[in-house]
Design a protein around this motif. Sequence first.
Motif, PDB file in Angstrom:
ATOM      1  N   ALA A 372       0.835  -1.211   0.000  1.00  0.00           N
ATOM      2  CA  ALA A 372       0.000   0.000   0.000  1.00  0.00           C
ATOM      3  C   ALA A 372       0.864   1.253   0.000  1.00  0.00           C
ATOM      4  O   ALA A 372       0.545   2.246  -0.673  1.00  0.00           O
ATOM      5  N   ALA A 373       1.983   1.230   0.732  1.00  0.00           N
ATOM      6  CA  ALA A 373       2.891   2.394   0.744  1.00  0.00           C
ATOM      7  C   ALA A 373       3.563   2.566  -0.607  1.00  0.00           C
ATOM      8  O   ALA A 373       3.732   3.696  -1.097  1.00  0.00           O
ATOM      9  N   TRP A 374       3.949   1.457  -1.244  1.00  0.00           N
ATOM     10  CA  TRP A 374       4.523   1.553  -2.598  1.00  0.00           C
ATOM     11  C   TRP A 374       3.492   2.092  -3.583  1.00  0.00           C
ATOM     12  O   TRP A 374       3.843   2.829  -4.515  1.00  0.00           O
ATOM     13  N   CYS A 375       2.254   1.722  -3.385  1.00  0.00           N
ATOM     14  CA  CYS A 375       1.183   2.244  -4.242  1.00  0.00           C
ATOM     15  C   CYS A 375       1.114   3.767  -4.136  1.00  0.00           C
ATOM     16  O   CYS A 375       1.081   4.471  -5.152  1.00  0.00           O
ATOM     17  N   ARG A 376       1.116   4.299  -2.920  1.00  0.00           N
ATOM     18  CA  ARG A 376       1.057   5.754  -2.737  1.00  0.00           C
ATOM     19  C   ARG A 376       2.292   6.430  -3.321  1.00  0.00           C
ATOM     20  O   ARG A 376       2.215   7.526  -3.889  1.00  0.00           O
ATOM     21  N   ASP A 383       5.140   7.057 -11.298  1.00  0.00           N
ATOM     22  CA  ASP A 383       6.003   5.997 -11.817  1.00  0.00           C
ATOM     23  C   ASP A 383       5.138   4.900 -12.434  1.00  0.00           C
ATOM     24  O   ASP A 383       4.547   4.080 -11.724  1.00  0.00           O
ATOM     25  N   ALA A 384       5.068   4.880 -13.773  1.00  0.00           N
ATOM     26  CA  ALA A 384       4.184   3.930 -14.456  1.00  0.00           C
ATOM     27  C   ALA A 384       4.660   2.490 -14.303  1.00  0.00           C
ATOM     28  O   ALA A 384       3.838   1.564 -14.231  1.00  0.00           O
ATOM     29  N   SER A 385       5.982   2.246 -14.249  1.00  0.00           N
ATOM     30  CA  SER A 385       6.470   0.869 -14.144  1.00  0.00           C
ATOM     31  C   SER A 385       6.069   0.249 -12.811  1.00  0.00           C
ATOM     32  O   SER A 385       5.652  -0.923 -12.752  1.00  0.00           O
ATOM     33  N   TRP A 386       6.166   1.013 -11.731  1.00  0.00           N
ATOM     34  CA  TRP A 386       5.718   0.504 -10.435  1.00  0.00           C
ATOM     35  C   TRP A 386       4.199   0.368 -10.407  1.00  0.00           C
ATOM     36  O   TRP A 386       3.663  -0.570  -9.808  1.00  0.00           O
ATOM     37  N   ALA A 387       3.502   1.279 -11.050  1.00  0.00           N
ATOM     38  CA  ALA A 387       2.048   1.177 -11.090  1.00  0.00           C
ATOM     39  C   ALA A 387       1.617  -0.117 -11.784  1.00  0.00           C
ATOM     40  O   ALA A 387       0.725  -0.822 -11.317  1.00  0.00           O
ATOM     41  N   ARG A 388       2.268  -0.447 -12.913  1.00  0.00           N
ATOM     42  CA  ARG A 388       1.925  -1.688 -13.616  1.00  0.00           C
ATOM     43  C   ARG A 388       2.198  -2.900 -12.740  1.00  0.00           C
ATOM     44  O   ARG A 388       1.405  -3.864 -12.700  1.00  0.00           O
ATOM     45  N   ALA A 389       3.342  -2.889 -12.038  1.00  0.00           N
ATOM     46  CA  ALA A 389       3.694  -4.029 -11.191  1.00  0.00           C
ATOM     47  C   ALA A 389       2.674  -4.218 -10.066  1.00  0.00           C
ATOM     48  O   ALA A 389       2.272  -5.347  -9.753  1.00  0.00           O
ATOM     49  N   LEU A 390       2.251  -3.137  -9.456  1.00  0.00           N
ATOM     50  CA  LEU A 390       1.310  -3.216  -8.345  1.00  0.00           C
ATOM     51  C   LEU A 390      -0.098  -3.544  -8.813  1.00  0.00           C
ATOM     52  O   LEU A 390      -0.853  -4.229  -8.114  1.00  0.00           O
ATOM     53  N   LEU A 391      -0.472  -3.071  -9.992  1.00  0.00           N
ATOM     54  CA  LEU A 391      -1.793  -3.401 -10.536  1.00  0.00           C
ATOM     55  C   LEU A 391      -1.892  -4.885 -10.874  1.00  0.00           C
ATOM     56  O   LEU A 391      -2.929  -5.519 -10.664  1.00  0.00           O
ATOM     57  N   GLY A 392      -0.825  -5.451 -11.440  1.00  0.00           N
ATOM     58  CA  GLY A 392      -0.872  -6.828 -11.878  1.00  0.00           C
ATOM     59  C   GLY A 392      -1.740  -6.984 -13.113  1.00  0.00           C
ATOM     60  O   GLY A 392      -2.174  -6.008 -13.728  1.00  0.00           O
ATOM     61  N   ARG A 412      -6.230   4.959  -8.402  1.00  0.00           N
ATOM     62  CA  ARG A 412      -5.173   5.975  -8.375  1.00  0.00           C
ATOM     63  C   ARG A 412      -3.948   5.513  -9.173  1.00  0.00           C
ATOM     64  O   ARG A 412      -3.299   6.316  -9.850  1.00  0.00           O
ATOM     65  N   LEU A 413      -3.613   4.231  -9.082  1.00  0.00           N
ATOM     66  CA  LEU A 413      -2.497   3.719  -9.871  1.00  0.00           C
ATOM     67  C   LEU A 413      -2.781   3.837 -11.357  1.00  0.00           C
ATOM     68  O   LEU A 413      -1.888   4.174 -12.149  1.00  0.00           O
ATOM     69  N   LEU A 414      -3.993   3.569 -11.766  1.00  0.00           N
ATOM     70  CA  LEU A 414      -4.345   3.684 -13.181  1.00  0.00           C
ATOM     71  C   LEU A 414      -4.136   5.101 -13.697  1.00  0.00           C
ATOM     72  O   LEU A 414      -3.829   5.303 -14.871  1.00  0.00           O
TER      73      LEU A 414
END
Length: 541
Positions: A372-376, A383-392, A412-414
């Motif tokens: 959740a902290a990495w998501c925020r 950071d789109a690369s981290w967003a993609r990783a967290l979205l799965g 929010r990641l999207l």
Amino acid sequence: MIRTSAPVEAPTTGTWEELVTTALLGTDRRTPPGGASGRTAPVTLLDAAAVQTLRRRAGLRPAPAAERPEPAPADPRPPLPAAAARRLAMLLADRPGAAGGGRRGTAPGLMELLPQWLAAANARGYAAPPEALPALLDAARSRTDLRPAVLTFGGPRALWLARFNPDWRFALRAAQGVALPGPRDTDRVRRLWEEGLFAERVALLAAIRARRPAEARALLATTWATERAEDRLMFLDSLRTGLGPDDEPFLEQALSDRSRNVRATAAELLSALPGSAFAARMAARAGACVALDHTRGTPTIVVEAPHECDADMERDGVVPKAPAGRGERSWWLGQLVEAAPLGTWHTRLGGRTAQEIVALPVADGWRDELHAAWCRAAVRQRDASWARALLGAPSAPEAAGPGALSLAERARLLGTLDAAERAEWVAGFIAAHGLSEAFQLLGVCAVPWAAPLGRAVVDALNIARDAGSYPWSFSGVMGLAERCLDPAEANRLEGLLAVPDETENASPGAGGYWAEAFQRLVTTLRLRSAMEEELGPPRAG
């Protein structure tokens, strides 16, 4: 027997105060001037009041005439086409909810199309018809989401008009159409900054920041120490535009501000500068809490949350008091990881990519907190690369996704992805999970929806209809589709307008509701298409 006292006659002078007293007491208790009593007393009282009113008015001395207001400023933008002006009047005349609850029928909700109409008109650079300004300001008064678009469309005349009606005071606080000095008119810039309305100052700072970030920051610094806390917060937020390393000294100074909200905003902005000293401090703190344990069969992330929130952490924006129901140590850890540059973890965790890091197991139940902290952090640092990783993958079996992220966090990641990728991911999610969990995700997709996303929504609605689902459960998605589906999809929906045969397990009356809903959707899409045609082609460039 109860005896009533005889009416007392009012003084014969008939002053206004005496007439008011007689009216309050009643003519049965006090005789009006002139001695009339009985049934004629009320008429006598009113006659006396009329005479006294005329006398009072005739006795007034003429006062100096009030200063005439300055004429409304000219609006150089082109006027609306006649058909578009008529459409605007129809949209403003619509009053949603007048019929109460229940079925909406097949008629589109015109007022719900007003935001889209305003966006299209503003994109083409039209000026608002003067006669529509009162209705536009009234609409913006009751709906705060309309205010930026209404004030842009209304332009300088809307601001001029708002000064004469206290109900429209919001326009002066949040003006979008402030006439700004030229870039070289330093004297007018300084005067407007020091003497202007708050909305004018916000608009001035934002305009200069968009063109010359350093000048805007220098202008803000001249009055920073004397600004109110809520104003400092708003002004500081304007530094998001053009944020760069040169802003670091000013933001570091703001970390010592007496307002906690100002300190938190300064910390958030600094964390978006990976090369800042603040980011380095947070990276060191967060890195000390998270490590990779190679002694287990599989490399595993281990977490040792902070044991205290010291003064230096608090100065850097870490809030020491945890919310109710939240452990202090996990609260501090989340803030440190959120503020640390995401590049920290590639080095700290063995050179792994974001996707590989997210896939690592996390010991002792810290996985949800860490993800959740990495998501925020991904949202804050865009950071789109981290967003993609967290979205799965959108077809992941967990409704909440990797790391048990909530749908709100996924939405929010999207927002860090481009519009096409965002629409493709949400379309895949709907195909895998249906519409029941997708409403928040649809809200972050660009309008009009891309073709794959629109088809996924319509197909899911059709499946829900054929399955005999409760139609009222999908009213929110249907309303969103009316505003966001590409109008070109209207012809493809023709086959869904008939009332379907109700299955044994279907909700009573569901077929009729679905037919009405699809008819309203088609009607609304065609109306939106007509609106675009009336406004004409978009402005070039």
